[in-house]
Design an enzyme around this catalytic site. Sequence first.
Site, PDB file in Angstrom:
ATOM      1  N   ASN A 216       0.871  -1.171   0.000  1.00  0.00           N
ATOM      2  CA  ASN A 216       0.000   0.000   0.000  1.00  0.00           C
ATOM      3  C   ASN A 216       0.914   1.228   0.000  1.00  0.00           C
ATOM      4  O   ASN A 216       1.475   1.580   1.027  1.00  0.00           O
ATOM      5  CB  ASN A 216      -0.888  -0.035   1.255  1.00  0.00           C
ATOM      6  CG  ASN A 216      -1.683   1.247   1.440  1.00  0.00           C
ATOM      7  OD1 ASN A 216      -1.778   2.085   0.531  1.00  0.00           O
ATOM      8  ND2 ASN A 216      -2.262   1.420   2.622  1.00  0.00           N
ATOM      9  N   TRP A 217       1.048   1.830  -1.175  1.00  0.00           N
ATOM     10  CA  TRP A 217       2.000   2.947  -1.304  1.00  0.00           C
ATOM     11  C   TRP A 217       1.485   4.243  -0.683  1.00  0.00           C
ATOM     12  O   TRP A 217       2.228   5.216  -0.582  1.00  0.00           O
ATOM     13  CB  TRP A 217       2.328   3.182  -2.792  1.00  0.00           C
ATOM     14  CG  TRP A 217       3.139   2.087  -3.402  1.00  0.00           C
ATOM     15  CD1 TRP A 217       3.742   1.036  -2.738  1.00  0.00           C
ATOM     16  CD2 TRP A 217       3.474   1.925  -4.787  1.00  0.00           C
ATOM     17  NE1 TRP A 217       4.414   0.242  -3.629  1.00  0.00           N
ATOM     18  CE2 TRP A 217       4.272   0.763  -4.895  1.00  0.00           C
ATOM     19  CE3 TRP A 217       3.178   2.639  -5.950  1.00  0.00           C
ATOM     20  CZ2 TRP A 217       4.769   0.310  -6.119  1.00  0.00           C
ATOM     21  CZ3 TRP A 217       3.665   2.196  -7.154  1.00  0.00           C
ATOM     22  CH2 TRP A 217       4.455   1.033  -7.240  1.00  0.00           C
ATOM     23  N   LYS A 218       0.202   4.263  -0.342  1.00  0.00           N
ATOM     24  CA  LYS A 218      -0.411   5.486   0.199  1.00  0.00           C
ATOM     25  C   LYS A 218      -0.144   6.668  -0.754  1.00  0.00           C
ATOM     26  O   LYS A 218      -0.056   6.453  -1.956  1.00  0.00           O
ATOM     27  CB  LYS A 218       0.083   5.752   1.625  1.00  0.00           C
ATOM     28  CG  LYS A 218      -0.104   4.505   2.509  1.00  0.00           C
ATOM     29  CD  LYS A 218       0.067   4.743   3.972  1.00  0.00           C
ATOM     30  CE  LYS A 218      -0.146   3.430   4.707  1.00  0.00           C
ATOM     31  NZ  LYS A 218      -0.059   3.568   6.160  1.00  0.00           N
TER      32      LYS A 218
ATOM     33  N   HIS B  46      -9.500   1.396   5.138  1.00  0.00           N
ATOM     34  CA  HIS B  46      -8.203   1.606   5.782  1.00  0.00           C
ATOM     35  C   HIS B  46      -8.395   2.596   6.943  1.00  0.00           C
ATOM     36  O   HIS B  46      -9.191   3.535   6.828  1.00  0.00           O
ATOM     37  CB  HIS B  46      -7.188   2.147   4.768  1.00  0.00           C
ATOM     38  CG  HIS B  46      -5.799   2.155   5.326  1.00  0.00           C
ATOM     39  ND1 HIS B  46      -5.360   3.128   6.188  1.00  0.00           N
ATOM     40  CD2 HIS B  46      -4.774   1.281   5.181  1.00  0.00           C
ATOM     41  CE1 HIS B  46      -4.100   2.847   6.546  1.00  0.00           C
ATOM     42  NE2 HIS B  46      -3.732   1.735   5.947  1.00  0.00           N
TER      43      HIS B  46
ATOM     44  N   GLU C 271      -6.766   5.037   7.901  1.00  0.00           N
ATOM     45  CA  GLU C 271      -6.561   6.449   7.538  1.00  0.00           C
ATOM     46  C   GLU C 271      -7.820   7.015   6.874  1.00  0.00           C
ATOM     47  O   GLU C 271      -8.158   8.181   7.053  1.00  0.00           O
ATOM     48  CB  GLU C 271      -5.322   6.580   6.631  1.00  0.00           C
ATOM     49  CG  GLU C 271      -4.046   6.408   7.446  1.00  0.00           C
ATOM     50  CD  GLU C 271      -2.866   5.842   6.691  1.00  0.00           C
ATOM     51  OE1 GLU C 271      -2.854   5.842   5.455  1.00  0.00           O
ATOM     52  OE2 GLU C 271      -1.923   5.368   7.378  1.00  0.00           O
TER      53      GLU C 271
ATOM     54  N   GLU D  59      -5.337  -4.547  11.004  1.00  0.00           N
ATOM     55  CA  GLU D  59      -4.309  -3.523  11.168  1.00  0.00           C
ATOM     56  C   GLU D  59      -4.569  -2.736  12.450  1.00  0.00           C
ATOM     57  O   GLU D  59      -5.372  -1.789  12.450  1.00  0.00           O
ATOM     58  CB  GLU D  59      -4.325  -2.558   9.975  1.00  0.00           C
ATOM     59  CG  GLU D  59      -4.052  -3.224   8.655  1.00  0.00           C
ATOM     60  CD  GLU D  59      -3.497  -2.237   7.642  1.00  0.00           C
ATOM     61  OE1 GLU D  59      -2.395  -2.467   7.146  1.00  0.00           O
ATOM     62  OE2 GLU D  59      -4.164  -1.214   7.375  1.00  0.00           O
TER      63      GLU D  59
ATOM     64  N   GLY E 185       2.525   2.658  10.697  1.00  0.00           N
ATOM     65  CA  GLY E 185       3.477   3.743  10.485  1.00  0.00           C
ATOM     66  C   GLY E 185       4.201   4.190  11.745  1.00  0.00           C
ATOM     67  O   GLY E 185       4.837   5.239  11.762  1.00  0.00           O
TER      68      GLY E 185
ATOM     69  N   SER F  88       3.419  -1.771  10.467  1.00  0.00           N
ATOM     70  CA  SER F  88       4.869  -1.853  10.678  1.00  0.00           C
ATOM     71  C   SER F  88       5.449  -3.241  10.414  1.00  0.00           C
ATOM     72  O   SER F  88       6.338  -3.692  11.135  1.00  0.00           O
ATOM     73  CB  SER F  88       5.243  -1.360  12.080  1.00  0.00           C
ATOM     74  OG  SER F  88       4.899   0.008  12.222  1.00  0.00           O
TER      75      SER F  88
ATOM     76  N   GLY G  96       2.847  -0.983   4.313  1.00  0.00           N
ATOM     77  CA  GLY G  96       2.898   0.436   3.963  1.00  0.00           C
ATOM     78  C   GLY G  96       4.328   0.852   3.668  1.00  0.00           C
ATOM     79  O   GLY G  96       4.866   0.607   2.588  1.00  0.00           O
ATOM     80  N   GLY G  97       4.960   1.472   4.640  1.00  0.00           N
ATOM     81  CA  GLY G  97       6.305   2.035   4.478  1.00  0.00           C
ATOM     82  C   GLY G  97       7.298   1.116   3.788  1.00  0.00           C
ATOM     83  O   GLY G  97       8.003   1.532   2.862  1.00  0.00           O
TER      84      GLY G  97
HETATM   85  P1  PGA Z   1       2.886   0.541   7.648  1.00  0.00           P
HETATM   86  O1  PGA Z   1       1.409   0.738   7.035  1.00  0.00           O
HETATM   87  O2  PGA Z   1       3.410  -0.764   7.123  1.00  0.00           O
HETATM   88  O3  PGA Z   1       3.657   1.720   7.158  1.00  0.00           O
HETATM   89  O4  PGA Z   1       2.729   0.521   9.130  1.00  0.00           O
HETATM   90  C1  PGA Z   1       0.538  -0.345   6.895  1.00  0.00           C
HETATM   91  C2  PGA Z   1      -0.788   0.129   6.352  1.00  0.00           C
HETATM   92  O5  PGA Z   1      -1.224   1.223   6.689  1.00  0.00           O
HETATM   93  O6  PGA Z   1      -1.429  -0.583   5.554  1.00  0.00           O
END
Ligand code: PGA
Length: 252
Positions: free
Chosen positions: A11-13, A97, A99, A169, A175, A214, A235-236
Amino acid sequence: MSKRQSLVAGNWKMNGSLESIGQLVAAISQGVSEGTEAEVLLCPPYVYVAELAGLLEKTDIRLGAQNVSHLESGAYTGEVAPSMLKDFACEYVIVGHSERRMLYSENDVRVAEKFIAVQANGMIPILCIGELLEERESNCTEEVIARQLDAVIELAGIMAFKAAVIAYEPVWAIGTGKTATPEQAQEVHEFIRLRLARHDHETAEGVRILYGGSVKADNAKQLFELADIDGGLIGGASLVADDFLTICHSVR
Ligand code: PGA
């Protein structure tokens, strides 16, 4: 041995540029072509979906989106319809998600509507659920997970989970560099499966439940070894080709 094929989704956001995603995809597809047990999925920002559809065409990597409208078409400035994502070969769409839930006020019902819209257009929703830190600290994790899950079961029906993926999650792990321990993650994954099994045992056994929050190159293996963890939503670490590939190669 589980019959469920592991899925590792990036997930590149809201990250990347036309140039950087080209380099990232080249490195990831090279690594994936050398062999991985996992199904690999990339979810770029909307504007890069068409570009990625081209770049991934001759690879085994799947394409997905990070969000979608629950509506089909009309006067909804700034929104993207599920049929538009389908047009560009998207196979998966992330819905709910944290966010989106927190920063864009998406509630459980709206998330369930998106889940249904994705399936109605022949794609697979990745339903994200997870508790906040204060909810975990006040022992409400299961209550929150049950509420988020039940909202979708109620609107879409249990059989809809035959063509869906769930991502657990914990919001406090996203993050933050603070990963759930394998025990904490497995406990919630098992709870999710049991909750679904109350409605249909076979569906519960078949659905893939990803862990997200994470996940890094150095902790993926311990998480993916657990009985009810069928891969990860990354994500990251999905923005760094080597790290993402190490995670893909960590599946059981
Ligand atoms: P993260 O994000 O790996 O950067 O913690 C995961 C996500 O939000 O799907």
